[in-house]
Design an enzyme around this catalytic site. Structure first.
Site, PDB file in Angstrom:
ATOM      1  N   GLY A  46       0.810  -1.223   0.000  1.00 13.67           N
ATOM      2  CA  GLY A  46       0.000   0.000   0.000  1.00 13.67           C
ATOM      3  C   GLY A  46       0.844   1.273   0.000  1.00 13.67           C
ATOM      4  N   ILE A  66      14.951   3.986  -9.473  1.00  8.49           N
ATOM      5  CA  ILE A  66      14.913   4.055 -10.937  1.00  8.49           C
ATOM      6  C   ILE A  66      14.289   5.397 -11.324  1.00  8.49           C
ATOM      7  CG2 ILE A  66      14.099   2.921 -13.053  1.00  8.49           C
ATOM      8  CD1 ILE A  66      15.806   0.999 -11.479  1.00  8.49           C
ATOM      9  N   ASN A 110       2.397  -9.613  -6.033  1.00  8.39           N
ATOM     10  CA  ASN A 110       1.209  -9.591  -5.178  1.00  8.39           C
ATOM     11  C   ASN A 110       0.503 -10.926  -5.353  1.00  8.39           C
ATOM     12  OD1 ASN A 110       0.677  -6.107  -5.952  1.00  8.39           O
ATOM     13  ND2 ASN A 110       1.619  -6.977  -4.151  1.00  8.39           N
ATOM     14  N   ARG A 132      -2.346 -12.272  -4.827  1.00  8.29           N
ATOM     15  CA  ARG A 132      -3.794 -12.119  -4.588  1.00  8.29           C
ATOM     16  C   ARG A 132      -4.429 -11.472  -5.813  1.00  8.29           C
ATOM     17  NH1 ARG A 132      -3.697  -6.490  -4.132  1.00  8.29           N
ATOM     18  NH2 ARG A 132      -1.802  -5.711  -3.178  1.00  8.29           N
TER      19      ARG A 132
HETATM   20  P1  ADP Z   1      -3.133  -3.180  -5.758  1.00  8.79           P
HETATM   21  O1  ADP Z   1      -1.788  -3.703  -6.073  1.00  8.79           O
HETATM   22  O2  ADP Z   1      -4.233  -4.179  -5.845  1.00  8.79           O
HETATM   23  O3  ADP Z   1      -3.376  -1.896  -6.431  1.00  8.79           O
HETATM   24  P2  ADP Z   1      -2.939  -1.728  -3.334  1.00  8.79           P
HETATM   25  O4  ADP Z   1      -1.501  -1.567  -2.987  1.00  8.79           O
HETATM   26  O5  ADP Z   1      -3.707  -0.580  -3.817  1.00  8.79           O
HETATM   27  O6  ADP Z   1      -3.011  -2.972  -4.259  1.00  8.79           O
HETATM   28  O7  ADP Z   1      -3.684  -2.379  -2.101  1.00  8.79           O
HETATM   29  C1  ADP Z   1      -4.963  -2.900  -2.194  1.00  8.79           C
HETATM   30  C2  ADP Z   1      -5.528  -2.907  -0.812  1.00  8.79           C
HETATM   31  O8  ADP Z   1      -4.763  -3.757   0.000  1.00  8.79           O
HETATM   32  C3  ADP Z   1      -5.514  -1.546  -0.141  1.00  8.79           C
HETATM   33  O9  ADP Z   1      -6.646  -1.459   0.659  1.00  8.79           O
HETATM   34  C4  ADP Z   1      -4.233  -1.587   0.676  1.00  8.79           C
HETATM   35  O10 ADP Z   1      -4.329  -0.729   1.784  1.00  8.79           O
HETATM   36  C5  ADP Z   1      -4.208  -3.041   1.078  1.00  8.79           C
HETATM   37  N1  ADP Z   1      -2.846  -3.568   1.263  1.00  8.79           N
HETATM   38  C6  ADP Z   1      -1.901  -3.729   0.334  1.00  8.79           C
HETATM   39  N2  ADP Z   1      -0.802  -4.303   0.843  1.00  8.79           N
HETATM   40  C7  ADP Z   1      -1.048  -4.520   2.146  1.00  8.79           C
HETATM   41  C8  ADP Z   1      -0.298  -5.090   3.232  1.00  8.79           C
HETATM   42  N3  ADP Z   1       0.940  -5.564   3.075  1.00  8.79           N
HETATM   43  N4  ADP Z   1      -0.901  -5.155   4.430  1.00  8.79           N
HETATM   44  C9  ADP Z   1      -2.147  -4.691   4.604  1.00  8.79           C
HETATM   45  N5  ADP Z   1      -2.902  -4.162   3.629  1.00  8.79           N
HETATM   46  C10 ADP Z   1      -2.364  -4.060   2.420  1.00  8.79           C
HETATM   47  P1  ADP Z   2       3.979  -1.699  -2.400  1.00  2.32           P
HETATM   48  O1  ADP Z   2       4.264  -3.035  -1.788  1.00  2.32           O
HETATM   49  O2  ADP Z   2       3.683  -0.654  -1.402  1.00  2.32           O
HETATM   50  O3  ADP Z   2       2.997  -1.801  -3.533  1.00  2.32           O
HETATM   51  P2  ADP Z   2       6.092  -1.510  -4.407  1.00  2.32           P
HETATM   52  O4  ADP Z   2       7.407  -2.164  -4.165  1.00  2.32           O
HETATM   53  O5  ADP Z   2       5.156  -2.196  -5.324  1.00  2.32           O
HETATM   54  O6  ADP Z   2       5.386  -1.258  -3.008  1.00  2.32           O
HETATM   55  O7  ADP Z   2       6.321  -0.012  -4.909  1.00  2.32           O
HETATM   56  C1  ADP Z   2       5.247   0.879  -5.033  1.00  2.32           C
HETATM   57  C2  ADP Z   2       5.607   2.022  -5.964  1.00  2.32           C
HETATM   58  O8  ADP Z   2       6.772   2.732  -5.484  1.00  2.32           O
HETATM   59  C3  ADP Z   2       5.978   1.620  -7.372  1.00  2.32           C
HETATM   60  O9  ADP Z   2       4.844   1.464  -8.207  1.00  2.32           O
HETATM   61  C4  ADP Z   2       6.865   2.773  -7.821  1.00  2.32           C
HETATM   62  O10 ADP Z   2       6.098   3.890  -8.192  1.00  2.32           O
HETATM   63  C5  ADP Z   2       7.612   3.127  -6.556  1.00  2.32           C
HETATM   64  N1  ADP Z   2       8.897   2.407  -6.467  1.00  2.32           N
HETATM   65  C6  ADP Z   2       9.141   1.285  -5.777  1.00  2.32           C
HETATM   66  N2  ADP Z   2      10.434   0.892  -5.912  1.00  2.32           N
HETATM   67  C7  ADP Z   2      11.023   1.801  -6.710  1.00  2.32           C
HETATM   68  C8  ADP Z   2      12.363   1.976  -7.229  1.00  2.32           C
HETATM   69  N3  ADP Z   2      13.353   1.140  -6.924  1.00  2.32           N
HETATM   70  N4  ADP Z   2      12.603   3.051  -8.033  1.00  2.32           N
HETATM   71  C9  ADP Z   2      11.626   3.931  -8.336  1.00  2.32           C
HETATM   72  N5  ADP Z   2      10.357   3.824  -7.884  1.00  2.32           N
HETATM   73  C10 ADP Z   2      10.044   2.782  -7.078  1.00  2.32           C
HETATM   74 MG    MG Z   3       3.213  -2.865  -5.273  1.00  9.84          MG
END
Ligand code: ADP
Ligand code: ADP
Ligand code: MG
Length: 448
Positions: A164, A203, A290, A292
């Site tokens: 999130g 990046i 992810n 899910r």
């Molecule tokens: P998506 O990749 O589906 O766009 P989001 O990052 O927007 O996922 O998260 C979808 C929902 O899951 C949101 O309500 C977010 O707050 C929740 N969420 C995502 N990762 C976690 C986590 N590690 N623990 C708890 N809630 C999470």
């Molecule tokens: P979450 O588990 O909260 O979804 P992510 O690892 O998917 O976290 O990263 C969420 C967002 O943060 C990415 O979509 C991107 O915009 C930014 N981000 C994450 N890692 C990097 C990186 N190494 N360089 C630039 N942007 C990043």
């Molecule tokens: Mg992510």
């Protein structure tokens, strides 16, 4: 197929799961917290049980109550949706101990991918390029400074349990290393109960492009193409589309097959998403998986015609995938706008409250996934997603035209929503043009 499924979630995703179950002939059991008693998922499920008071920790995360309801109601499986229990490996184990099927991958796969630092190593070993960084967990300041000296700033501190958009800190130069590790760790400890962080190169100007995968229990893995989720605010997605405007069929095929092979190597079942960053030259790097269903899954459904929820439930029930990679075809373009109860003119501040008017758009190429209705009160305890508006067209241009129409028709009164923000975006030339969209788009164009 299962006869009855418990849905351990709320909001639009609970409705989406109920809809899939209805089409599969599966009975549904809803759970809800006290303030959600009037929620649409409660009204549309075959049975519904209150599992606790407002705080999620006492209701949607209340494992003993959820399991009790499942056993008492005779449900055979639990669908966790996204958020809440969806990536909780211990919960998947507890389901198994009670002879309930957790609709998702094995707890082992969730654990393997849920720890993001380990997931990167696993995917690297399985043949995927990953975002360059320091291997594994570290808070060793001299080691990080030494690495950054050669790799170059900026770097990113990321919580290994993150999700999130939480637990991430940008480090622009050496003087910030220590403070940023501390603040990322503190945020991660508070949000996930785990302070561990890992270090990545930041990046510059990346696009967030992710691949949807679908796997059964017999070793069959396919990909359903890409989604572009580069329009973000605080690392959280606001607009998603499929396919990415910069993806070519040849690159999709190449990246898709690399992903399919990597996922086969780890042994994975169900739906999942591989999130990647693409740089300006379309070099790509694995970021996280992810394990899910995702919020933005409808854009993939619209262009492939494949019902991801039904497929997810079927493979969890032990069915073999009937779709082969060669059967997956991409038809047109789809865009999703996340409609949140937020004031986009006040830094996207959440604004829960009573919806006193609700008229959803319709017509060709428009889909609304929402649990809201006139008279529904959005509780302040959970996330601010009111619904998702999805537009599908033969081309990206037609999808944008339809999205503009859908947004214009969508009338939600009583609370502020992000509809005006999306209307602005759908008429904003750099978005409409589509080629120069990076994850910093909102900041670069001073939209936040
Ligand atoms: P998506 O990749 O589906 O766009 P989001 O990052 O927007 O996922 O998260 C979808 C929902 O899951 C949101 O309500 C977010 O707050 C929740 N969420 C995502 N990762 C976690 C986590 N590690 N623990 C708890 N809630 C999470
Ligand atoms: P979450 O588990 O909260 O979804 P992510 O690892 O998917 O976290 O990263 C969420 C967002 O943060 C990415 O979509 C991107 O915009 C930014 N981000 C994450 N890692 C990097 C990186 N190494 N360089 C630039 N942007 C990043
Ligand atoms: Mg992510």
């Amino acid at each position: 197929m299962f006869k009855k499924i418990l849905i351990a979630n709320r909001g639009e995703i609970a409705l989406r799961i109920i809809r899939a179950c209805k089409e599969l002939g599966v009975k549904t059991v809803a759970i809800y917290s006290q303030p959600d008693a009037e929620s649409l998922h409660v009204l549309l499920a075959d049975e519904a049980y209150c599992v606790g008071p407002a705080p999620a920790s006492q209701s949607y995360l209340n494992v003993s109550n959820i399991i009790s309801v499942a056993l008492m109601s005779g449900a055979e499986a639990i669908h966790p949706g996204y958020g809440f229990m969806a990536e909780n490996a211990d919960f998947a184990d507890i389901c198994k101990e009670h002879d309930l099927v957790f609709i998702g991958p094995s707890s082992q796969a969730i654990r393997q991918m849920g720890d993001k630092a380990t997931a990167k190593q696993t995917m690297l070993d399985a043949g995927m390029p990953v975002v360059p960084g320091i291997d594994g967990i570290t808070a060793d300041v001299p080691k990080i400074k030494a690495w950054a000296k050669t790799a170059g700033y900026p770097i990113l501190v990321k919580a290994t349990a993150g999700g999130g958009g939480k637990g991430m800190r940008l480090v622009e130069d050496e003087s910030q290393v220590e403070a940023m590790i501390q603040s990322a760790s503190a945020e991660a400890q508070a949000a996930f109960g785990n302070p561990d962080c890992y270090i990545e190169k930041y990046i510059l100007k990346p696009r967030h492009i992710e691949f949807q995968i679908l796997a059964d229990n017999y070793g069959n893995v396919i990909h359903l193409g890409d989604r572009d989720c580069s329009i973000q605010r605080r690392h959280q997605k606001l607009i998603e589309e499929a396919p990415s405007p910069v993806m070519t069929p040849a690159l999709r095929e190449k990246v898709g097959m690399t992903i399919v092979n990597a996922v086969k190597n780890i042994g994975y079942e169900g739906v999942g998403t591989i999130e990647l960053l693409f740089d300006k030259d379309m070099n790509y790097y694995f970021m996280e998986m992810n394990t899910r269903i995702q919020v933005e899954h409808p854009v993939t459904e619209m262009i492939t015609g494949i019902d991801l929820l039904k497929e997810q439930i079927k493979v969890a029930a032990g069915e073999k995938l009937t779709i082969q990679q060669k059967d997956v075809a991409f038809n047109g373009h789809a865009i999703e706008c996340r409609i949140n109860a937020e004031d986009s003119t006040k830094n996207f501040m959440p604004m829960p409250g009573l919806i006193d008017g609700f008229i959803a758009p319709g017509g060709i190429g428009i889909r609304v996934d929402s649990h809201a209705y006139q008279g529904y009160k959005i509780p302040p305890f959970y996330d601010s997603l009111v619904g998702k508006l999805i537009a599908h067209g033969a081309t990206r241009e037609e999808a944008i035209i339809r999205m503009r129409r859908g947004l214009d028709e969508f009338a939600i009164t009583g609370i502020p929503t992000t509809i005006p923000f999306h209307q602005k975006m759908m008429n904003f030339a750099p978005f409409v043009e589509g080629k120069e969209i990076y994850t910093n788009f909102m900041i670069e164009h001073q939209l936040v």
